[in-house]
Design a protein around this motif. Structure first.
Motif, mmCIF file in Angstrom:
data_model
loop_
_atom_site.group_PDB
_atom_site.id
_atom_site.type_symbol
_atom_site.label_atom_id
_atom_site.label_comp_id
_atom_site.label_asym_id
_atom_site.label_seq_id
_atom_site.Cartn_x
_atom_site.Cartn_y
_atom_site.Cartn_z
ATOM 1 N N ASN A 114 44.287 47.437 50.572
ATOM 2 C CA ASN A 114 44.779 46.704 49.524
ATOM 3 C C ASN A 114 43.435 46.214 48.563
ATOM 4 N N GLY A 115 42.335 46.692 49.136
ATOM 5 C CA GLY A 115 40.888 46.093 48.399
ATOM 6 C C GLY A 115 39.752 45.494 48.960
ATOM 7 N N TYR A 116 39.113 44.673 48.750
ATOM 8 C CA TYR A 116 38.167 43.599 49.332
ATOM 9 C C TYR A 116 38.726 42.941 50.548
ATOM 10 N N ILE A 135 36.657 35.873 52.881
ATOM 11 C CA ILE A 135 37.767 37.055 53.137
ATOM 12 C C ILE A 135 38.780 36.853 51.937
ATOM 13 N N GLU A 136 38.642 38.011 51.315
ATOM 14 C CA GLU A 136 39.843 38.035 50.303
ATOM 15 C C GLU A 136 41.005 38.430 50.804
ATOM 16 N N SER A 137 42.229 37.951 49.886
ATOM 17 C CA SER A 137 43.374 38.281 50.462
ATOM 18 C C SER A 137 44.365 38.018 49.052
ATOM 19 N N GLU A 138 45.501 38.670 49.100
ATOM 20 C CA GLU A 138 46.504 38.495 47.990
ATOM 21 C C GLU A 138 47.278 37.163 48.506
ATOM 22 N N MET A 139 47.312 36.878 49.636
ATOM 23 C CA MET A 139 47.930 35.410 49.997
ATOM 24 C C MET A 139 47.049 34.455 50.081
ATOM 25 N N LEU A 176 37.788 36.402 44.234
ATOM 26 C CA LEU A 176 37.718 34.795 44.103
ATOM 27 C C LEU A 176 36.581 34.188 44.796
ATOM 28 N N LEU A 177 36.347 34.586 45.778
ATOM 29 C CA LEU A 177 35.182 34.020 46.762
ATOM 30 C C LEU A 177 35.708 32.446 46.867
ATOM 31 N N LYS A 178 36.912 32.094 47.504
ATOM 32 C CA LYS A 178 37.075 30.593 47.776
ATOM 33 C C LYS A 178 38.231 30.624 48.648
ATOM 34 N N SER A 179 38.339 29.506 49.194
ATOM 35 C CA SER A 179 39.488 29.277 50.392
ATOM 36 C C SER A 179 40.953 29.103 49.525
ATOM 37 N N GLY A 180 41.728 29.272 49.948
ATOM 38 C CA GLY A 180 43.194 29.304 49.417
ATOM 39 C C GLY A 180 43.384 29.766 48.154
#
Length: 180
Positions: A114-116, A135-139, A176-180
């Motif tokens: 899905n990407g990074y 950790i990057e995620s769509e969620m 985004l490099l952020k939490s949540g």
């Protein structure tokens, strides 16, 4: 370039094909090299995927090699990562605090389908590693951004550099490099 890689591979007793890049550095501590190694997993349609990476900072010393520090990581199969590699355009080998010693900053990341997936920024300051992990995620709940608490004791010039580096990575890589 290839002859330099062969020489470094011989010095470190490694396969020369694993050497991605070699940096020759000089500061108040002397001359040394940093070798970036990427172990190739697959080459398909001129696109290379790597199983693991390693960075080694070393100096020739009395016929041998004195290793100052090293970094190792590998793609995580449990996270379904497909590739891991150094982001050399974000790596830095500058004296950031004015003490005439280079303060290396090593950046690398991994991808899944899905990407990074993971991004790490490692600062070596006075032979100690300070790490920022993302950790990057769509969620939203899958997204994490953690930095070592000790980063706050780094000199202000290094912390400012890291802040601007994070902004450059966010903008340049669309993360985004952020939490949540």
């Amino acid at each position: 370039m290839k002859s330099e890689h062969a020489q470094v591979a011989e010095q470190l007793e490694i396969n020369p094909k694993e050497i991605f890049m070699v940096y020759g550095l000089s500061d108040a501590s002397g001359d040394y090299q940093i070798a970036f190694l990427e172990k190739i997993f697959n080459i398909k349609n001129k696109d290379t995927t790597n199983n693991s990476i390693e960075a080694i900072a070393f100096r020739a010393d009395h016929g041998g090699n004195l290793i100052h520090w090293s970094i190792k990581d590998e793609r995580k199969s449990e996270n379904e990562e497909t590739n891991i590699w150094f982001w050399t355009k974000y790596c830095s080998f500058k004296d950031l605090d004015g003490d005439n010693r280079i303060d290396p900053i090593i950046v690398y990341g991994s991808k899944d389908g899905n990407g990074y997936k993971r991004i790490k920024i490692i600062t070596i300051y006075k032979n100690k590693k300070y790490v920022i992990r993302a950790i990057e995620s769509e969620m939203d709940l899958g997204r994490h951004f953690i930095q070592d608490k000790e980063i706050n004791v780094l000199p202000l010039t290094i912390r400012k550099y890291l802040h601007s580096l994070l902004e450059a990575i966010r903008k340049g890589q669309g993360v985004l490099l952020k939490s949540g």
